[in-house]
Design an enzyme around this catalytic site. Structure first.
Site, mmCIF file in Angstrom:
data_model
loop_
_atom_site.group_PDB
_atom_site.id
_atom_site.type_symbol
_atom_site.label_atom_id
_atom_site.label_comp_id
_atom_site.label_asym_id
_atom_site.label_seq_id
_atom_site.Cartn_x
_atom_site.Cartn_y
_atom_site.Cartn_z
ATOM 1 N N ARG A 1 29.648 9.889 16.640
ATOM 2 C CA ARG A 1 30.447 9.012 15.754
ATOM 3 C C ARG A 1 29.510 8.549 14.648
ATOM 4 O O ARG A 1 28.500 7.889 14.912
ATOM 5 C CB ARG A 1 31.004 7.817 16.536
ATOM 6 C CG ARG A 1 31.570 6.749 15.618
ATOM 7 C CD ARG A 1 32.401 5.714 16.335
ATOM 8 N NE ARG A 1 33.687 6.275 16.744
ATOM 9 C CZ ARG A 1 34.722 5.538 17.133
ATOM 10 N NH1 ARG A 1 34.629 4.219 17.199
ATOM 11 N NH2 ARG A 1 35.866 6.112 17.473
ATOM 12 N N ASP B 1 47.166 2.273 10.843
ATOM 13 C CA ASP B 1 45.790 2.016 11.290
ATOM 14 C C ASP B 1 45.300 0.796 10.512
ATOM 15 O O ASP B 1 45.969 0.324 9.581
ATOM 16 C CB ASP B 1 44.938 3.271 10.995
ATOM 17 C CG ASP B 1 43.527 3.203 11.563
ATOM 18 O OD1 ASP B 1 43.248 2.307 12.389
ATOM 19 O OD2 ASP B 1 42.691 4.037 11.158
ATOM 20 N N ARG C 1 43.388 9.785 25.546
ATOM 21 C CA ARG C 1 42.073 10.187 25.019
ATOM 22 C C ARG C 1 41.237 10.769 26.164
ATOM 23 O O ARG C 1 40.551 11.772 26.010
ATOM 24 C CB ARG C 1 41.330 8.979 24.415
ATOM 25 C CG ARG C 1 41.903 8.397 23.144
ATOM 26 C CD ARG C 1 41.648 9.271 21.938
ATOM 27 N NE ARG C 1 40.250 9.534 21.664
ATOM 28 C CZ ARG C 1 39.404 8.721 21.016
ATOM 29 N NH1 ARG C 1 39.844 7.577 20.530
ATOM 30 N NH2 ARG C 1 38.139 9.056 20.799
ATOM 31 N N GLN D 1 41.235 11.707 18.328
ATOM 32 C CA GLN D 1 42.346 10.758 18.403
ATOM 33 C C GLN D 1 43.688 11.454 18.119
ATOM 34 O O GLN D 1 44.664 11.261 18.829
ATOM 35 C CB GLN D 1 42.128 9.626 17.382
ATOM 36 C CG GLN D 1 43.207 8.568 17.423
ATOM 37 C CD GLN D 1 43.174 7.731 18.685
ATOM 38 O OE1 GLN D 1 42.161 7.144 19.002
ATOM 39 N NE2 GLN D 1 44.293 7.685 19.412
ATOM 40 N N CYS E 1 45.933 3.992 16.718
ATOM 41 C CA CYS E 1 44.756 4.465 17.459
ATOM 42 C C CYS E 1 44.015 3.318 18.142
ATOM 43 O O CYS E 1 43.263 3.554 19.080
ATOM 44 C CB CYS E 1 43.828 5.243 16.536
ATOM 45 S SG CYS E 1 43.076 4.272 15.225
ATOM 46 N N HIS F 1 39.159 11.888 12.376
ATOM 47 C CA HIS F 1 39.112 11.413 13.766
ATOM 48 C C HIS F 1 39.921 12.404 14.627
ATOM 49 O O HIS F 1 40.990 12.077 15.142
ATOM 50 C CB HIS F 1 39.707 10.004 13.843
ATOM 51 C CG HIS F 1 39.329 9.245 15.077
ATOM 52 N ND1 HIS F 1 38.500 9.754 16.054
ATOM 53 C CD2 HIS F 1 39.706 8.005 15.508
ATOM 54 C CE1 HIS F 1 38.364 8.859 17.016
ATOM 55 N NE2 HIS F 1 39.080 7.799 16.714
HETATM 56 N N1 NVA Z 1 40.135 4.137 10.746
HETATM 57 C C1 NVA Z 1 39.430 3.373 11.744
HETATM 58 C C2 NVA Z 1 39.648 3.963 13.100
HETATM 59 C C3 NVA Z 1 38.970 3.249 14.232
HETATM 60 C C4 NVA Z 1 39.165 3.924 15.558
HETATM 61 C C5 NVA Z 1 37.942 3.322 11.396
HETATM 62 O O1 NVA Z 1 37.415 4.340 10.935
HETATM 63 O O2 NVA Z 1 37.336 2.267 11.556
HETATM 64 N N1 CP Z 2 40.641 4.639 18.666
HETATM 65 C C1 CP Z 2 39.302 4.616 18.794
HETATM 66 O O1 CP Z 2 38.606 5.584 18.471
HETATM 67 O O2 CP Z 2 38.818 3.472 19.346
HETATM 68 P P1 CP Z 2 37.285 3.019 19.447
HETATM 69 O O3 CP Z 2 36.830 2.686 18.048
HETATM 70 O O4 CP Z 2 37.325 1.824 20.342
HETATM 71 O O5 CP Z 2 36.483 4.136 20.021
#
Ligand code: NVA
Ligand code: CP
Length: 306
Positions: free
Chosen positions: A104, A220, A288, A134, A260, A131
């Site tokens: 990540r 989101d 997931r 997800q 998500c 992502h």
């Molecule tokens: N769009 C959000 C998703 C978090 C799971 C982010 O990138 O922070």
């Molecule tokens: N939806 C998701 O990826 O959640 P986290 O940021 O908690 O991993």
């Protein structure tokens, strides 16, 4: 077996996805019946986090454990990654010690560079651009709840972020439609989702119109990780892009709501919708776990029998 990564949704084709979903169903069912299944015994997953996470860390770590393997958590703060070790060097070393890597991070380019120097499969656990794990879980959940997604309409209300881009890619691969509504100045650019010419996407100025007749309504956070400095400005710009009962009322009566998570009730979605009868967010989160187990099995072992 050829080395395969999962860096973007379109790294898997329709047949791969159908296979992974079939495996996810089997693996989930066995797990629910407390049947042990350890195809990844002695295998190690490394999870590299440069951003916060609850679901992604838990689902990958628990998932690897459930498949008989081990998972190691690394973050930028406590490893040499935060002290300037080149991504290419880290990839060489990590991939000689472990069997599969989940990352990540910020720019997609970082994970692409890592993968280019890795001897083992690399999975995108979220970048600024995408992502994919997800959306794999989201589509698996839709199919579980409502059947085939081909020809259906997904309504995306809010920011043109990593989730939105990944929905657009998924629509191309699996042949469904995405109706997007973003505030002015935050419009989606399909090229940023790696799409050059698409007939699976339509843009709407009014979020209510984007939701009309939709089979799945989703949104989101207004401010994704890494963009916190824009938070106040975004709160003003996105005020009318909150999924509410009125939007759900113009969607198909059988429409589901997805997010998500983590969610901000009163910002991108009302409590009435996310805690209401059309919301499937908890199944979505749980899936997931099972979909990623199937993905890791596929990337490490290919198509298995039984
Ligand atoms: N769009 C959000 C998703 C978090 C799971 C982010 O990138 O922070
Ligand atoms: N939806 C998701 O990826 O959640 P986290 O940021 O908690 O991993």
């Amino acid at each position: 077996m050829d080395l395969r990564h999962y860096l973007q949704f379109k790294d898997l084709d329709r047949s791969d996805i159908e296979y992974v979903f079939e495996r996810a169903r089997i693996i989930k069912d066995r797990f629910k019946r407390y049947e042990a299944y350890h195809p990844l015994a002695d295998r190690t997953l490394v999870m590299i986090f440069e951003k916060a996470s609850t679901r992604t860390r838990l689902s990958f770590e628990a998932g690897m454990h459930q498949l008989g393997g081990a998972a190691i958590y690394l973050n930028t703060r406590d490893s040499q990654l935060g002290r300037g070790e080149p991504v290419e060097d880290a990839a060489q070393v990590i991939s000689r010690m472990c069997d599969i890597v989940m990352i990540r991070t910020y720019e997609q380019e970082i994970i692409e560079r890592f993968a280019a120097h890795s001897r083992v499969p690399v999975i995108n656990g979220l970048t600024n651009e995408y992502h994919p794990c997800q959306i794999l879980a989201d589509i698996f959940t839709y199919i579980e709840q409502r059947g085939c997604i081909q020809g259906r309409t997904v309504s995306w209300v809010g920011d043109s972020n990593n989730m939105c881009h990944t929905w657009l890619q998924a629509a191309e691969v699996l042949d469904f439609n995405v109706h997007v509504s973003t505030p002015p100045g935050y419009e989606v650019e399909p090229e940023r989702a790696g799409l050059y010419g698409t007939d699976h996407f339509e843009s709407f100025a009014d979020p209510l119109e984007a939701c009309r007749g939709a089979d799945l309504v989703t949104t989101d956070v207004w401010t994704s990780m890494g963009f916190e400095a824009e938070n106040e400005e975004r709160k003003k710009a996105f005020a009318d892009w909150c999924v509410d009962a009125e939007m759900m009322a113009v969607a198909d009566p059988k429409a589901v709501f997805m997010h998500c998570l983590p969610a901000h009730r009163g910002e991108e979605v009302t409590a009435e919708v996310i805690d209401g009868p059309q919301s499937v967010v908890w199944d979505e989160a749980e899936n997931r776990l099972h979909v990623q187990k199937a993905l890791m099995e596929f990337l490490l072992l290919g198509r298995v029998a039984g």
